[in-house]
Motif scaffolding. Structure first.
Motif: not given
Lengths: 274, 532
Positions: B361-367
């Motif tokens: 449920g954690i998306e591999a999306s980072i700043s």
């Protein structure tokens, strides 16, 4: 133009309005159709002077400058619409307030004087900084600084209407203030407001570009015109003139178009005013 | 409308003015003969804290006005300068240093042990970048012998001794930073704030007199410096990577290798609470080693060097590439996108319909946060985001001010830069004891084995031994803080330092340059000379 095409003044006005609208609409449409992938980094084709393939050249990461410029203009327009709209609403609300009674009028006029006495760009920098910078800061800053001159205009317009006979008669007939505002004031200042809104637009866009250029506006990964110009500075000395020239020129053209649109529209709506 | 055109014009004029700006005060052209033994340099920014070594002056490169106990040669071997000999007790706590007896300050006074003691006490008590907390006491045993007692053994202490210029006790006051007096090769003649400093050779210098009797350092913006060089008004000028491909008549380009690196610091722990200042700690995506390793593998470092630095740089694999304490095995093969995808797949990061991977449920999306005004870091961040996109990892670059970065750096990846001439920096970046302290270990990295190796490296009294432990901390075959091990950082590039130098000027061999462009080039300035 009148010699080439036998048009009346009114027809000429209509033609130039259509012309401006067409070009501005074209910018908006292309700008919003440009996806992320068109602005992708192409390290193989960086530092290219203008050519047929890249009419505005490419920057130091190989991004096409035409695409970035159009995208930047769209961003600027979006911000301009929001800010000019908010400013117009503020101006309208304050001008209505000012005709309600003497005290309110005095407060509004001194507020106008206060805002007009501080250099515009300084006020804008301060406000957008206070509201946290970025999109939010810029939009709030622009909205809160562009209303004074329009408010002044609307106020004097409303004062004129207020002393007109049909308004005093409505008062005598016992109509409520709200009714008079809705039925007499708003219909009369609506065209003024619309033209005012359009004329605020170029101001808002230029100011957005200016504070972004100074580093207080939009975040640097956005292709806003102010960012593009600021970035181009360090490449001017090595001879990459196209990075500044075309985007800057496009900004000037867009602003001029908006200005022409606003002025023509005023002539169109109110041909006998001046 | 007039006003609008006015504003647009001002914008343009500003652009033109900024690019054309030139310092008139120094513009008077002099013939080559007239300044046979003088040089004009435009190499960097004005030191804000002045020229006081106890406040950090000379930390990178050479203090110029002062001299140090030890010095490094171009290969980072420690050499004696003011010191004649030194001994470290077997427990590593007592350092006894004998200094030369023939050294005079520029004002003619003798430099003795009291001055050294004064310098280090002053440095310890000043709130500067120099950390001397480990020094328990320093005392003068006799006129030319100093004894330093440490709290704990520290093999990196020698680097502190090699970078701290000795100030004279008798001539030290609050205004010392503006009127530095020391025993270095040059002495200050004049400092016009915001414009330039003029220095002349120190007649009392105890080594060979420098060839150039007078130096003028101009403080110009990058563009102005470049323009001055084109006009033939300076002999040495530092330029950014963008100007490296241009030509300047009468000057040649010098490209110095550096450890002035750039890399992405990845939060090492999962989201877990706040720092003392209530900033969030940890990031659920980058806490997964598969994500960190996959990104490390997938990046094409050489392409970054060629594309963004115009080839003026080298791929970076650690914080200390090329320095004696660097472990060569940390060089990994990169640009392996398919293998990186496989790593992610195996670790349970499944591709979703939107092209971004997710796990539990954690998306591999980072700043990826970078300092907004820094164009190299911005370009690297944008390119980084594009390079990891095919993996199914979404990276959004965000430009922020340093103030804002300090709030998010514990929980979001940051484009950082380091590179010092002391292994102590490595310790600060990767030790459990510096977790969450300032910029150093802001990603909360910790590994007991690494700590163990690094403590051994600090505690040993032998430099050779210390190097061995530093290298083990990076990769010992099983674990370490390099990309082969825990990979808490993704090192990307080392930025070459570029200078245009008068083609007749010989500046000799230079060290690998540290973080900070400009002053480090003055390291061996007393050896510079005209070519025959």
């Amino acid at each position: 133009m009148s010699k080439i095409l036998p048009l009346s003044k009114r027809q000429r006005v209509i033609v130039s309005i259509l012309f401006s609208v067409l070009i501005l609409a074209a910018i908006i449409v292309t700008g919003s159709l440009i996806g992320e992938e068109r602005m992708a980094i192409q390290l193989a084709s960086k530092h290219q002077a203008p050519s047929l393939e890249h009419p505005f050249g490419t920057d130091w990461l190989g991004r096409d400058m035409l695409v970035r410029t159009v995208k930047g203009l769209t961003i600027s327009m979006g911000i301009g619409v929001l800010a000019a709209f908010a400013s117009t609403i503020i101006a309208f609300a304050l001008s209505i307030l000012s005709i309600l009674n003497k005290t309110l009028d005095r407060m509004v006029t001194s507020l106008i004087d206060l805002f007009l006495s501080v250099p515009h760009i300084v006020m804008l920098l301060l406000l957008s900084f206070v509201f946290g910078g970025g999109y939010k800061g810029v939009i709030i800053g622009l909205s809160l600084t562009h209303w004074p001159s329009l408010t002044r205009l609307l106020r004097s317009e409303l004062l004129q209407i207020k002393s007109k006979e049909f308004v005093t008669i409505s008062y005598r007939l016992g109509k409520k203030k709200l009714w008079i505002i809705m039925h007499h004031f708003i219909p009369h200042v609506l065209p003024q407001m619309f033209v005012g809104f359009l004329l605020l637009f170029p101001h808002a866009i230029l100011h957005e570009a200016a504070i972004t250029f100074l580093g207080f506006g939009l975040p640097p990964e956005q292709p806003a015109i102010g960012i593009i110009l600021a970035e181009s500075m360090r490449y001017l000395s090595v001879g990459m003139w196209w990075l500044a020239l075309f985007p800057g020129f496009s900004l000037v053209i867009m602003v001029t178009l908006f200005d022409a649109l606003g002025k023509n529209l005023r002539v169109f709506i109110d041909p006998f005013h001046s | 409308m007039k006003k609008l055109i006015g504003i647009a014009l001002v914008l343009f004029l500003l652009l033109v003015a900024c690019s054309k700006q030139l310092d008139e005060t120094n513009a008077d052209k002099q013939t080559a003969e007239a300044r046979k033994n003088e040089l004009i340099l435009a190499i960097g920014s004005e030191p804000e804290d002045g020229f006081d070594p106890t406040l950090g002056w000379g930390r990178y490169g050479n203090p110029l006005f002062q001299s140090t106990l030890f010095t490094y040669d171009a290969d980072f071997q420690i050499k004696y300068d003011l010191a004649e000999s030194y001994e470290v007790s077997r427990d590593g706590l007592e350092w006894t240093i004998k200094i030369r007896q023939d050294v005079l300050f520029a004002d003619g006074e003798l430099l003795d042990a009291k001055d050294v003691v004064f310098t280090f006490n002053k440095t310890k008590n000043s709130a500067s970048v120099v950390d001397l907390n480990n020094m328990k006491k320093i005392e003068a045993k006799d006129e030319f012998t100093i004894q330093i007692t440490l709290q704990e053994p520290d093999s990196t202490f020698i680097y502190t001794l090699a970078t701290t210029g000795i100030v004279p006790e008798h001539a030290y006051s609050n205004t010392y930073k503006e009127n530095p007096i020391g025993s270095g090769p040059y002495q200050l003649v004049q400092w016009e704030k915001g414009q330039q400093i003029i220095v002349k050779a120190n007649p009392n210098y105890y080594r060979k007199q420098p060839y150039f009797q007078k130096l003028t350092f101009l403080f110009l913006s990058e563009d102005a410096a470049f323009a001055a060089a084109k006009a033939g008004q300076v002999d040495v000028v530092s330029v950014p990577a963008a100007s490296g491909e241009s030509k300047i008549e009468g000057m040649r380009l010098i490209q110095l290798k550096s450890v002035d690196n750039r890399g992405v610091m990845l939060p090492y722990v999962v989201s877990s609470g706040e720092t003392e200042d209530h900033f969030p700690i940890g990031n659920d995506v980058t806490a997964d080693i598969a994500i960190r390793k996959a990104m490390n593998m997938a990046i094409d470092r050489q392409l970054l060097v060629d594309g963004i630095l115009n080839g003026f740089g080298t791929p970076a694999y650690s914080v200390a590439d090329g320095l004696p304490w660097w472990n060569e095995v940390t060089v990994i093969e990169d640009n392996r996108v398919e293998e990186a995808k496989f790593t992610l797949e195996k670790a349970g990061w499944k591709l979703q319909d939107n092209g971004i991977r997710a796990k539990d449920g954690i998306e591999a999306s980072i700043s990826l946060v970078y300092p907004a005004g820094d164009q190299i870091r911005q370009s690297l961040s944008l390119a980084f985001a594009e390079m990891v996109e095919p993996l199914g990892v979404k990276v959004t670059p965000k430009g922020k001010s340093w103030n804002e970065i300090e709030k998010v750096m514990y929980s979001q990846p940051v484009m950082m830069g380091w590179g010092s001439h002391s292994p102590l920096e490595m310790y600060h970046l990767y030790s459990s004891s510096t977790k969450g302290i300032g910029y150093y270990n802001a990603n909360y990295y910790s590994n007991a084995n690494v700590d163990n190796y690094m403590n051994k490296a600090l505690r040993t009294t032998s430099q050779g031994e210390a190097m061995k432990w530093w290298k083990k901390a990076q990769w010992d075959g099983e674990t370490g803080f390099s990309a082969k091990g825990d990979a808490p950082w993704i090192w990307l590039v080392n930025v070459d330092h570029l200078y245009f130098v008068n083609e007749k000027l010989d500046i000799g061999k230079q060290k690998i340059q540290p973080h900070g462009h400009g002053w480090p080039i003055t390291d061996f300035i007393s050896d510079w000379h005209w070519k025959e």
